[in-house]
Enzyme design. Sequence first.
Site, short mmCIF file in Angstrom:
data_model
loop_
_atom_site.label_atom_id
_atom_site.label_comp_id
_atom_site.label_asym_id
_atom_site.label_seq_id
_atom_site.Cartn_x
_atom_site.Cartn_y
_atom_site.Cartn_z
N ASP A 449 0.85 -1.19 0.00
CA ASP A 449 0.00 0.00 0.00
C ASP A 449 0.89 1.24 0.00
O ASP A 449 2.08 1.16 0.29
CB ASP A 449 -0.87 0.05 1.27
CG ASP A 449 -1.95 -1.02 1.24
OD1 ASP A 449 -2.38 -1.38 0.14
OD2 ASP A 449 -2.35 -1.48 2.33
N ASP A 752 -9.31 -5.85 2.28
CA ASP A 752 -8.01 -6.41 1.88
C ASP A 752 -7.88 -7.87 2.30
O ASP A 752 -6.94 -8.55 1.89
CB ASP A 752 -6.86 -5.62 2.50
CG ASP A 752 -6.67 -4.26 1.85
OD1 ASP A 752 -6.97 -4.14 0.65
OD2 ASP A 752 -6.25 -3.32 2.54
#
EC number: 7.2.2.10
Length: 1030
Positions: A449, A752
Amino acid sequence: MRDLKEYDYGALLLNLSTTSLNKAQRRWRIAYTAIYSARAMLSLVKEIVPGRIKSSDASLSYTALESGGGAKINSMPLSYVPDIDQERLVEIMKGKDLPGIRALGGVEGIAASLRTNATKGIHGNEQEVNRRRDLFGSNTYQKPPPKGLLFFVYDAFKDTTILILLACATLSLGFGIKEHGLQEGWYEGGSIFVAVFLVIVVSALSNFRQERQFDKLSKISSNIKVEVLRDSRRQHISIFDVVVGDVVFLKIGDQIPADGLFLDGHSLQVDESSMTGESDHLEVDHKDNPFLFSGTKIVDGFAQMLVVSVGMSTTWGQTMSSINQDSSERTPLQVRLDTLTSTIGKLGLTVAALVLVVLLVRYFTGNTKKDGKIEYNGSKTPVDTVVSSVVRIVSVAVTIVVVAIPEGLPLAVTLTLAYSMKRMMSDQAMVRKLSACETMGSATVICTDKTGTLTLNEMKVTKFWLGQESIHEDSTQMISSDVLDLLYQGTGLNTTGSVCVSESGPTPEFSGSPTEKALLSWTVLNLGMDMESVKQKYDVLGVETFNSAKKRSGVLVRRKSDNTVHVHWKGAAEMVLAMCSQYYTSTGSVDLMDSTAKNRIQAIIQGMAASSLRCIAFAHKVSLNNSGLEEDGLTLMGIVGLKDPCRPGVSKAVETCKLAGVTIKMITGDNVFTAKAIAFECGILDHNDKDVEEEAVVEGVQFRNYTEEERMQKIEKIRVMARSSPSDKLLMVKCLRLKGHVVAVTGDGTNDAPALKEADIGLSMGIQGTEVAKESSDIVILDDNFTSVATVLKWGRCVYNNIQKFIQFQLTVNVAALVINFIAAVSAGEVPLTAVQLLWVNLIMDTLGALALATERPTNELLKRKPVGRTEPLITNVMWRNLLVQSLYQIAVLLILQFKGMSIFNVRKEVKDTLIFNTFVLCQVFNEFNAREMEKKNVFKGIHRNRLFIGIIAITIVLQVIMVEFLKNFADTVRLNGWQWGTCIAIASLSWPIGFFTKFIPVSETPFLSYFKNPRSLFKGSRSPSLKKP
């Protein structure tokens, strides 16, 4: 002195007649009689001895809270008897008893009974919290006790070879005492007993230590941080510190910390599959279903919950108390080692069987002698002597099996994993699944990320555009009051954050996510918003919480003054812009959003994004039909740019990963310009590679719209994926794994979870990560820092490398011991190493060797190698080269000593056998240094930092001296003089120069064992050798 009658607890309790108490209060009265009697006694002591004990009024004070209705609610004074007891609360929660709640005055009535103020929470002082804990219990579970040392001792006794050795020792002890008397006859059998005992104790202690280590890590991993309201302030506390009466804040991805009731919130949906098995999400609200259960997860919305049951009183607590955390998880490496252990064990068993047969045949055919006399002479030999000799032969054979079976391999894995887990905690990584330690060393791709991982996640508003005008910090007074009012609504009502005006200082406290805190801080400090005032003017009708798929959040509110309904949206700038048909100017006028205006605003967004700013837009609409949150025809209020600087050291960590042969791919929800700017700043994209920039940067929608063939073709070149959704991240992970990559993925959101589970190694974020993400991951990065991800990579390689070092060391001993014993038994009819000596070698090799080699710390050299492939053999050609050379040297030396030692050194047989034993052990000590480095020639580099290694070497040498010089009868040795010790050390020390020169020998890249599977490859390999110099 104040009159004691004011706090006359006895009078208070006696004056409460049973008729004035309900059932719950009567139960509490019995419990409190004892407590208050003790307090009354203490008060009398204070009265009698005023000079020595000062009366404290603080402990007897009443502190009042205001309830929602303005009435005063005491914060549980000392004489407080709850209106509802714990059993009733548990019954209500278990049965989802809605009528029961209504009978008690609803959730507000229960809050009042528990002395909780819904808007201010409970008092956070230690006295109050402890009192609630005493009344209602703590938020902990009674787990089955961890396995004790005796369990592992008992477990060690289950080993078949140990049992056979004990049986042999018992018989040997019996026959020895019968033949030579107690004083001399116990040595052989007794020494085997002692040696076996040592092996069992050391093995049990090692396993017990690891069990405790895993138990400690399990407790750390379950210590979740929870946000509660105490003393009117939102604060983070441990899940174990939650008490009944606490007001807990819940948001998407949170795990509910205790059983409770819905107080306030919007659009709350809960996943109760962990309790009920039902996959459908359950809506929770104030009216029809206010029940929230411990252990379940929030999948949408946000809420405040009143805690009514904790710990063992919760449904989850009763379930968890019966479950024991199993630390016997088998990692892939351990499975591979089990196979290796089994193969070597079978080979050892074969050798031992052959030795047994040869020794028995030689004994019964009269080819063995003892003290110059033939041992077996047919019927003339007493039965006791025959049985004693057979027992001795069997014990030697069994001991060969004990030495051959490398039970130290699983121990080495356990030790190195436990050691690594402990050290990784201090390096900001908490391992949740053991297998991740070793798998991380093989990672070829890391998908990371941006926000909070590559950047600091410390947001600050640095730019503000109102329509097409840039509003500077010192010119906010130019903004129309109407537009300001709308901005107050857009930030103050459409948020999960909060503003707490502190009594101690002028600066308010902001809570929430970094983005929410930055926006609230900007609106309050720069635009002058009073959040409480804004909230009082509006009623919230509906909320759509932010999620990573839509990348926006919305709120529907009604203004109390004129009953008009307003829709507010906030989110990713280009997403919100697409919903707008008009925009506000600083004067308060509304202009039409034609194509020219839209293009200009898009250019503004792109310009901010190219400066690494995260762009958030606000939009508004007056709803005429009150039909919910409308998503079109909105008016753009403004766009803010938030600066989130890169973490220090992140570019160096990215460069380190690249040198290690690991590709970094950034997957972010930000727009393509922001993503590209950060990627260049971090070093993921290179300014020199302008040609590949088009292929290296894609958007999520573009990636998912590729055909399967296009994706597989382009995925290797992709470095940045912008405006991605969690499903895009999952798709990328699947594609990379299909290409044969070992993939590590970072994630922090609930969405996620699929990608974290799909990846070979899931890395969740400890600070920003939701509990759902953490549960789906293998490792939790405690500081959310990409540098810690690079450290985990280094530790992963260290684990694998340490195991390989130990395998090389142990197999050297295995091969040497088996060959020497076999050749000596076949040729001379006896083995040079006794059962006790072999058990001692086994102890050095297995337990002490594992401790020494499994605890090496990672070095930067590990990151200069390429990743280990999925199918690469565990024993590499480099290892085969090293262990075969050392084994051949040891075999050659010991066989020369066995057959020519007496004549070379002019010594008797007992001294020769001791020389063989001593040389063999010292060879292992010197070879342990060689095992520290498999390819590098300098095996002493960094040795001063590994004190455990030095300590174990020292202990081994000291114990060996004791075995030879002082335990002569026990170890079947004789004392050696200084010259003989020097000779043993000189022979053993040759292992160092041999190891040094061995590393100049080049090795083929074709796996060594593949030549035996396909002999033709031997000839193919000789024609075109693919050589790799270490």
